[in-house]
Design a protein around this motif. Sequence first.
Motif, short mmCIF file in Angstrom:
data_model
loop_
_atom_site.label_atom_id
_atom_site.label_comp_id
_atom_site.label_asym_id
_atom_site.label_seq_id
_atom_site.Cartn_x
_atom_site.Cartn_y
_atom_site.Cartn_z
N ARG A 131 -6.22 1.29 -1.09
CA ARG A 131 -4.91 0.65 -1.00
C ARG A 131 -4.62 -0.22 -2.23
O ARG A 131 -3.66 -0.98 -2.23
N GLU A 163 1.92 -1.57 9.81
CA GLU A 163 1.23 -1.75 8.54
C GLU A 163 2.24 -2.15 7.46
O GLU A 163 3.37 -1.67 7.43
N THR A 164 1.78 -3.03 6.57
CA THR A 164 2.67 -3.54 5.51
C THR A 164 2.74 -2.57 4.33
O THR A 164 1.79 -1.84 4.06
N ASP A 165 3.88 -2.59 3.65
CA ASP A 165 4.00 -1.80 2.43
C ASP A 165 3.93 -2.67 1.18
O ASP A 165 4.20 -2.21 0.07
N ARG A 200 2.31 -4.39 -1.93
CA ARG A 200 1.22 -3.97 -2.80
C ARG A 200 1.10 -4.94 -3.98
O ARG A 200 1.54 -4.64 -5.09
#
Length: 809
Positions: free
Chosen positions: A103, A198-200, A202
């Motif tokens: 990730r 879930e988070t996007d 980054r």
Amino acid sequence: MIEADAMLQFCPQNLPIHLHERIRRLSDHPVRDAGKLVLYWMHHAVRGHENPALDTALHVADMLGLPLLVYQGLAGNHRFNADRHHAFILEGAQDAHAEMAGRGVRAVFHLPTEPHAASPLPELAAHAALVIAEDFPAPPFPAWTRRLAERIQTPVWAVDCACIMPMQLQPKRFNRAFELRRQNQQAYAERIPRSWPETDHRPLAYEGTLPFAPLDLRFADIPALCANCNIDHTLPPAAHTRGGSSAGYARWETFKRDGLASYHRLRNDAAESWPRGVSRLSAYLHHGHVSAFRIAREAHAADGEGAEKFLDELLIWRELAHNFCFFTDDPEAWSALPDWARDTLSAHAGDAREQYIDHERLARGATGDRLWDLAQRSLLVHGELHNNLRMTWAKAIAGWTRDPQHALAELIDLNHRHALDGSDPNSYGGLLWALGLFDRPFKPERPVTGTLRQRNTADHARRLDLDTYARRVTRPASGRRLSIAVVGAGMSGLAAARALSDQNQQVTLFEKSHGYGGRVATRHFARSGYTDQNADHGAQYFTIRDPRFRRRVLSWSERGLVARWPGRIDVADGQRILPTDREQERWVGVPGMNALGGMLAADLNVKLQTNVAPPRRDAGGWLLHDEQHNPLGHFDRVLIAAPAPQAARMLVSAQDLANQAATIRYAPCWAVMVAFDSALDLGWEGLFVNQGPLRWIANNSSKPGRSGHVFVLHAHADWTQQHLETDKEAVIAALLAAFAAMIGQPLPKVVWSESHRWLYSLADNLLAKDCLWAPSLGIGACGDWCGGARVEGAWLSGEALAGRVLAGC
């Protein structure tokens, strides 16, 4: 990215509701605008998915425009550090760090070889804008997290990663399960089916310098890493329970398919074969290798009576335990128990116990109660204990310990030290339930436990297929029982043999003399009109510097096998006699130093007066013969526990090890034992001598459990070397004359004397490792010449070598 002024006002409410409802601010410090990164301290949510703390860190770092670093470490000197726990944590970290790398998240792992080494976490945290920690409510982490928050100017946010209903949203500490169930019934119905969002986000990965060299988990040799740490090597990894998300979810999928539907019927039967019965997921839930949110969601979707009961255990009882720890300052304190339980236990604290059992016999499953011992051996060998059986196991402790406070301490130690799911809130809930937590009084009152609910081992054994259960728990955790020869029954060999035997390995211990303990030796003699007397002619006492050895010694002390020697120990320096460190604890065996060896060998398969020739390697292992060429057996592994020169001669088939052992030099020592017809009042009980032929003088009779007027003299190594072949009587005369000259007065009449020559008394130089081991050959060596000298060093070396063997089973 937000502006610097807004950064100072940044708070949990800036985040999505599913995250900020889980966050507690542990300090009032604002987000630091000078911070270089966002730091996430990972320890009990070790996964790269469905992780509220990780998602919080990702959100925050991205919103602040700062890089993110995930830190995980095994510094901190946790009291239950062992190969078993270290390996499971490292295996879990391998999975989680690989998942996070996928990730774009950088995660680093700190593994000091000395557990008490300073952690780099405070230094990292001091450079961060914000620290994200996990809100894990079981000791020692609440105290560690508070100390971190108090020590730095960086704000610390704690995130609940374990509970479906966040702990801080609960209104109070619940005393009974039905209270929590009633309070949260609607909330659970709404939350359980939800997928975790879930988070996007980054953010960049932090690439700055670190105050330590991080471990590269991709290529980590976990057994070797554990072996290099100064931790308990007698508890090996449980080969059937590998850490990590992959192993955890594989176990869940198997149980979900083959065991969940019948969980309500079979969960209480410890003899039932997995995957029927229980899930065996507790270690993965404890370390956060699997998501409780996913497990609950999928169990809910499975539907049926089994799933319903499983969810009740996962949600109600597990979250009740988290609630207890969250709202209790110290879950291990006596005051954590309900008032009624403390009152009834205190009222019966003076009741006669069935028997008193010391810690070591409890830990080794040697109480004589078959069911309890099998349950304890499940913990000792396999690192797990069936939950229903754990309740009965825990209830028994109060009847074998001197008071209820001691019972509580034993429960915590025995469970947390051995169980992979130890030190979990659920552990505290279950253990303290045995002493009244989450329960009510039951009459009539009974001795020792008063009005506590009763669960006795005899009743439990009658409803269990005990033979089936025994077959399972008496197997080694690796599934393979090795035949192991240990050559040498000194302290190092005894430590290795016991550790291996405790792990259900087949051990044969060979000793060339007629007794046990090596240089922890005592000579017995009888005098007319006196009871049996003795003289410790080898090791005079031992000290404790390492907590691993201290635990053993304190247990031996409980049994009366060792005691502190409070005698005054001085040193003669020229014309003066000076005191030594009065704070130094000195321990001795009772009634003689050799009592310890006899106890340690009591339940081992020992072949005395057997001179073993150098082992010979064959295709399947090792052939052993005695020096008269008589066969002694075929073995998978051979451990040499002897002084280094002897070990070097025995290791001819492992030349690299032999060469290392051959570098060790030993000092010899003549020892003289003497009994007088009257006392000598010298003002000291032990004296180090720095001149003439003597090195040490001890009033042996001043030690606990001794009688008479017995002294022991040790000669200086140089003098001994010059008189190696001198007649025994001449040695006795010379050292007695030096004794008289030293004290400046005639000696009383000698009524008995003897001497002994130790060719290998003390190693002049030590190997810079705790043992020697050739894994490809299956042979190794240990002793007080490895890593640390004297009795403690010998013991820890033996345990270290046993750990090497067990890690490679």
